[in-house]
Design an enzyme around this catalytic site. Structure first.
Site, PDB file in Angstrom:
ATOM      1  N   ASP A  18     -16.935 116.375  20.642  1.00  0.00           N
ATOM      2  CA  ASP A  18     -15.801 115.681  21.266  1.00  0.00           C
ATOM      3  C   ASP A  18     -16.187 115.404  22.723  1.00  0.00           C
ATOM      4  O   ASP A  18     -17.178 115.941  23.239  1.00  0.00           O
ATOM      5  CB  ASP A  18     -14.526 116.534  21.190  1.00  0.00           C
ATOM      6  N   CYS A  82     -13.173 113.673  17.177  1.00  0.00           N
ATOM      7  CA  CYS A  82     -12.639 112.775  18.196  1.00  0.00           C
ATOM      8  C   CYS A  82     -12.282 111.448  17.547  1.00  0.00           C
ATOM      9  O   CYS A  82     -13.162 110.767  17.006  1.00  0.00           O
ATOM     10  CB  CYS A  82     -13.698 112.572  19.282  1.00  0.00           C
ATOM     11  N   ASN A  83     -11.002 111.100  17.595  1.00  0.00           N
ATOM     12  CA  ASN A  83     -10.557 109.824  17.010  1.00  0.00           C
ATOM     13  C   ASN A  83     -11.165 108.631  17.749  1.00  0.00           C
ATOM     14  O   ASN A  83     -11.568 107.645  17.148  1.00  0.00           O
ATOM     15  CB  ASN A  83      -9.029 109.699  17.109  1.00  0.00           C
ATOM     16  N   THR A  84     -11.208 108.736  19.071  1.00  0.00           N
ATOM     17  CA  THR A  84     -11.681 107.621  19.895  1.00  0.00           C
ATOM     18  C   THR A  84     -13.137 107.307  19.550  1.00  0.00           C
ATOM     19  O   THR A  84     -13.528 106.138  19.495  1.00  0.00           O
ATOM     20  CB  THR A  84     -11.555 107.989  21.389  1.00  0.00           C
ATOM     21  N   CYS A 197      -5.259 112.070  18.677  1.00  0.00           N
ATOM     22  CA  CYS A 197      -6.291 112.470  19.628  1.00  0.00           C
ATOM     23  C   CYS A 197      -6.357 113.986  19.486  1.00  0.00           C
ATOM     24  O   CYS A 197      -5.307 114.656  19.484  1.00  0.00           O
ATOM     25  CB  CYS A 197      -5.902 112.075  21.046  1.00  0.00           C
ATOM     26  N   HIS A 199      -7.118 116.250  21.371  1.00  0.00           N
ATOM     27  CA  HIS A 199      -6.594 117.032  22.495  1.00  0.00           C
ATOM     28  C   HIS A 199      -5.106 117.375  22.318  1.00  0.00           C
ATOM     29  O   HIS A 199      -4.653 118.428  22.769  1.00  0.00           O
ATOM     30  CB  HIS A 199      -6.722 116.240  23.806  1.00  0.00           C
TER      31      HIS A 199
HETATM   32  N1  DGL Z   1     -10.259 113.972  21.909  1.00  0.00           N
HETATM   33  C1  DGL Z   1     -10.506 112.568  21.858  1.00  0.00           C
HETATM   34  C2  DGL Z   1      -9.846 111.917  20.641  1.00  0.00           C
HETATM   35  O1  DGL Z   1      -9.573 112.546  19.639  1.00  0.00           O
HETATM   36  C3  DGL Z   1     -10.227 111.701  23.068  1.00  0.00           C
HETATM   37  C4  DGL Z   1     -10.231 112.190  24.457  1.00  0.00           C
HETATM   38  C5  DGL Z   1     -10.813 111.173  25.450  1.00  0.00           C
HETATM   39  O2  DGL Z   1     -10.134 110.199  25.831  1.00  0.00           O
HETATM   40  O3  DGL Z   1     -11.962 111.362  25.790  1.00  0.00           O
HETATM   41  O4  DGL Z   1      -9.634 110.730  20.633  1.00  0.00           O
END
Ligand code: DGL
Length: 277
Positions: A18, A82-84, A197, A199
């Protein structure tokens, strides 16, 4: 190492990646499902936050980064927590490393659509994730009958990191980030907010406190860990418990090369020793 050798004594680690500490929400579920696996948690803090990156440079960064960690750690599976990152680079990663096993994290739109009663769902994510073609395709494929509102926040990932460092988050600031998730329409209200996300589950209790009405905050971490267990074909309950003792402790590696003491304590609390490489 040949495939046959891997199958006989596969002590290779699982790599979890991540941009920050968000992937820990998935890592803790992986531990429940696969308690005897060695984990290497990669924090690309040098690239954090991913949410506002342009797509092409971020995709290239992820392919390069994952390639370097494959070289060094020869992981049995790579979990992009991490979705992004995964909604952008999942396909590119799979085609760059076709002999590797990838598990990704994508917005839990399908389960939300199956579970909603009101038909009003919101997806809370980074600006990157809400813009992705991947996310739009998920809605078209699984939630045609729902009203799906995409809410991009460019603050929440950093607010989560601050919260985990011990900072107090202001109710008004939080509500500003999540308020867009709450929709009332024709006597119906949003009843599910997808935490898209990794987080955000760390803030779920704070979200509950400031939300205008109760909703189901959907965290896909358990389902992701289940998928990882399936693809690695592990049966944790029948593994030899002594196997873990033979290995090094689970590790966290930060791409910046430096780790603030407060972050190190957090990572230690998740059973991770911070290592240089
Ligand atoms: N944890 C990340 C997600 O699941 C994104 C955090 C970031 O913006 O870096 O998308």
């Amino acid at each position: 190492m040949s495939k046959a050798t891997h199958e006989m004594s596969d002590r290779r680690p699982i790599l979890i990646l991540d941009s920050g500490v968000g992937g820990l929400t998935v890592l803790r579920e992986v531990r429940f499902k696969l308690p005897f696996e060695r984990l290497v948690y990669v924090i690309d803090d040098a690239g954090f936050p991913y949410g506002n990156w342009e797509e092409e440079p971020l995709k290239q960064r992820l392919v390069d980064l994952v390639g370097a960690f494959i070289e060094r750690h020869d992981p049995k599976a790579i979990l992009i927590a991490c979705n992004t990152a995964f909604t952008l680079a999942g396909e590119a990663l799979r085609s760059a490393f076709p002999d590797r096993t990838f598990v990704g994290t994508v917005p839990a739109i399908k389960p939300a659509a199956a579970r909603t009663r009101s038909g009003l769902i919101s997806v809370l994510a980074t600006p990157g994730t809400v813009q992705r073609a991947y996310t739009r395709d998920l809605i078209a494929a699984h939630a045609r009958d729902c009203h799906v509102r995409l809410v991009g926040s460019d603050q929440l990932a950093e607010m989560t990191e601050a919260h985990l460092r011990g900072d107090n988050l202001d109710d008004t600031d939080l509500l500003r980030e999540i308020g867009g998730c709450f929709l009332e329409e024709g006597g119906r209200r949003t009843d599910i907010v997808v935490l898209a996300c990794t987080h955000y589950p760390f803030l779920a209790n704070r979200f509950r406190e400031v939300a205008p009405w109760p909703v189901d905050w959907l965290d896909p971490a358990e389902a992701i860990a289940r998928q990882l267990a399936r693809v690695t074909q592990q049966r944790a309950e029948i593994r030899d418990a002594s196997a873990k003792g033979e290995s090094r402790p689970d590790r966290a590696i930060l791409t910046s090369g430096c780790c603030a003491p407060v972050t190190e304590r957090l990572l230690n609390g998740f059973g991770l020793a911070v290592c240089a490489d």
